[in-house]
Design a protein around this motif. Sequence first.
Motif, short mmCIF file in Angstrom:
data_model
loop_
_atom_site.label_atom_id
_atom_site.label_comp_id
_atom_site.label_asym_id
_atom_site.label_seq_id
_atom_site.Cartn_x
_atom_site.Cartn_y
_atom_site.Cartn_z
N ASN A 59 9.58 -3.74 -11.81
CA ASN A 59 9.09 -4.22 -10.51
C ASN A 59 9.77 -3.49 -9.37
OD1 ASN A 59 7.10 -6.03 -11.18
ND2 ASN A 59 8.43 -7.83 -11.15
N THR A 60 11.10 -3.39 -9.47
CA THR A 60 11.88 -2.78 -8.40
C THR A 60 11.52 -1.30 -8.24
OG1 THR A 60 13.68 -4.34 -8.77
CG2 THR A 60 14.22 -2.30 -7.60
N ASN A 61 11.40 -0.59 -9.32
CA ASN A 61 11.02 0.83 -9.24
C ASN A 61 9.61 1.00 -8.67
OD1 ASN A 61 13.46 1.72 -10.28
ND2 ASN A 61 12.75 1.63 -12.39
N TYR A 62 8.72 0.07 -9.04
CA TYR A 62 7.34 0.14 -8.53
C TYR A 62 7.32 -0.14 -7.02
CZ TYR A 62 2.23 -0.35 -8.61
OH TYR A 62 0.89 -0.19 -8.41
N ILE A 63 8.13 -1.11 -6.60
CA ILE A 63 8.23 -1.40 -5.16
C ILE A 63 8.70 -0.16 -4.41
CG2 ILE A 63 9.64 -2.66 -3.45
CD1 ILE A 63 9.47 -5.09 -5.37
N LYS A 64 9.70 0.53 -4.93
CA LYS A 64 10.20 1.74 -4.27
C LYS A 64 9.14 2.84 -4.22
CE LYS A 64 15.14 1.16 -5.28
NZ LYS A 64 16.30 1.71 -6.01
N SER A 65 8.40 3.01 -5.30
CA SER A 65 7.37 4.06 -5.31
C SER A 65 6.24 3.71 -4.35
CB SER A 65 6.83 4.27 -6.73
OG SER A 65 6.11 3.13 -7.17
N LEU A 66 5.87 2.43 -4.28
CA LEU A 66 4.84 2.02 -3.33
C LEU A 66 5.34 2.16 -1.89
CD1 LEU A 66 3.40 -1.16 -5.09
CD2 LEU A 66 2.23 1.02 -4.76
N SER A 67 6.61 1.89 -1.68
CA SER A 67 7.19 2.06 -0.35
C SER A 67 7.08 3.52 0.10
CB SER A 67 8.66 1.62 -0.37
OG SER A 67 9.30 1.93 0.84
N ASP A 68 7.40 4.44 -0.80
CA ASP A 68 7.25 5.87 -0.48
C ASP A 68 5.80 6.23 -0.20
OD1 ASP A 68 9.97 6.30 -0.78
OD2 ASP A 68 9.80 6.91 -2.89
N LYS A 69 4.90 5.64 -0.98
CA LYS A 69 3.47 5.91 -0.81
C LYS A 69 2.96 5.46 0.56
CE LYS A 69 -1.03 4.34 -2.63
NZ LYS A 69 -1.68 3.49 -3.66
N PHE A 70 3.38 4.25 0.97
CA PHE A 70 2.85 3.68 2.21
C PHE A 70 3.68 4.03 3.45
CE2 PHE A 70 1.19 0.42 -0.91
CZ PHE A 70 -0.14 0.81 -0.81
N TYR A 71 4.84 4.62 3.25
CA TYR A 71 5.73 4.89 4.38
C TYR A 71 5.08 5.68 5.51
CZ TYR A 71 9.50 6.94 7.11
OH TYR A 71 10.30 7.37 8.15
#
Length: 396
Positions: free
Chosen positions: A5-17
């Motif tokens: 979950n945490t890694n996915y949150i980070k990857s989505l954060s980079d995607k939407f940043y």
Amino acid sequence: MHAENTNYIKSLSDKFYPEVKALRHYFHMNPELSFQEFGTAKKVAETLEALGIETQTGIAKTGVVGLIRGAAQGPTVLLRADMDALLLQEEAEVPYKSQTSGVMHACGHDGHTAGLLGAAMILNEMKDQLKGNVKLVFQPAEENEGGALPMIEAGVMENPKVDAAFGCHLWGNLKEGQVQLKRGPMMASPDMFTIKITGKGGHASAPHLAIDPIVIAAQVISEFQTIVSRRKDPVKPAVISVSMIRGGETHNVIPNTVEMCGTIRVFDKEVRKWIPETMESVLRHVTEANGASYDFYVEKRFPPLINDNAMTELVEKSAVKLFGSDRVEWTETPNMGGEDFAYFAEHVPSAFFFVGIAPDEATPVSHHHPKFAWNDENLKVSMQTLAQVAIDYLNQ
């Protein structure tokens, strides 16, 4: 599963940043004052609707609420951001400088709004993993009248019923990348008072024929300081500050009246009630002894912000998952600033936390200052933390 979950949150954060950064710049360039956040609210609603998130507008005039329903039944967690700007002419040299003369985002609310939209993007992608609902509250007027209570009165805590609430503030005294937590009392009640002392005007060369409200005001101010230093329990912090005094027009005239105003800051509900009563007792005795009269008015603002211990510890666990323990710190020192997230905390177990924006410990960023500025990268910390906290609360 937690690490996934945490890694996915980070990857989505980079995607939407990039989109979140652009939103922050838009809000910064188009600042709006309390209960005038019509353009901000419109942009927020359009962003939520484009994500397919259920959206309500016009709550407490300019408030917006989004609702993400999880795949499974469960509780509802509220995440809150404030939207309003300040009456201040921007002097920060940034490419997204305020386009509205005399108004700027000098407290980070542009980042709060954009950061919560970023968390919404992340959570919307992960809604199949949610056991419950996330209510996204974009609130007007934190800087002045306070929009939290009107939104609560408009029913924001119901349909579905909110079980817990979280919010954060970008913080200029904290190094960027850090998350700071506080158990229990975190921020003070920022009540305001106004006083008018009425004496008897006259010629400054004959003070015995007048009742000088300036001298009386000086006595009152001095006595007010003893309320905190000599009459109050010293283990219960409080501040009484007279921040404005106005009386007289020229050098040789004793005026009829003197006006004063200021603020009372406390963390304890009983002390909050006791201080104005004691101030009025001082006013009554000093003015009566000098043959004058007074008017005294206290405007109760937000209550003290009291964090729930369990919710604050949940934020710690979520933030440590994301950033490691070296970037998550506790403070034992509450802050005398006020924050109307306190109203949410009065209704449900809640936690409010700080996200650092200072380049380093030696270079704090001054809030409510015309040169207030911070790095966009700090948006990632707020959006990731809010998203992780919501998921951890619902799935605990």
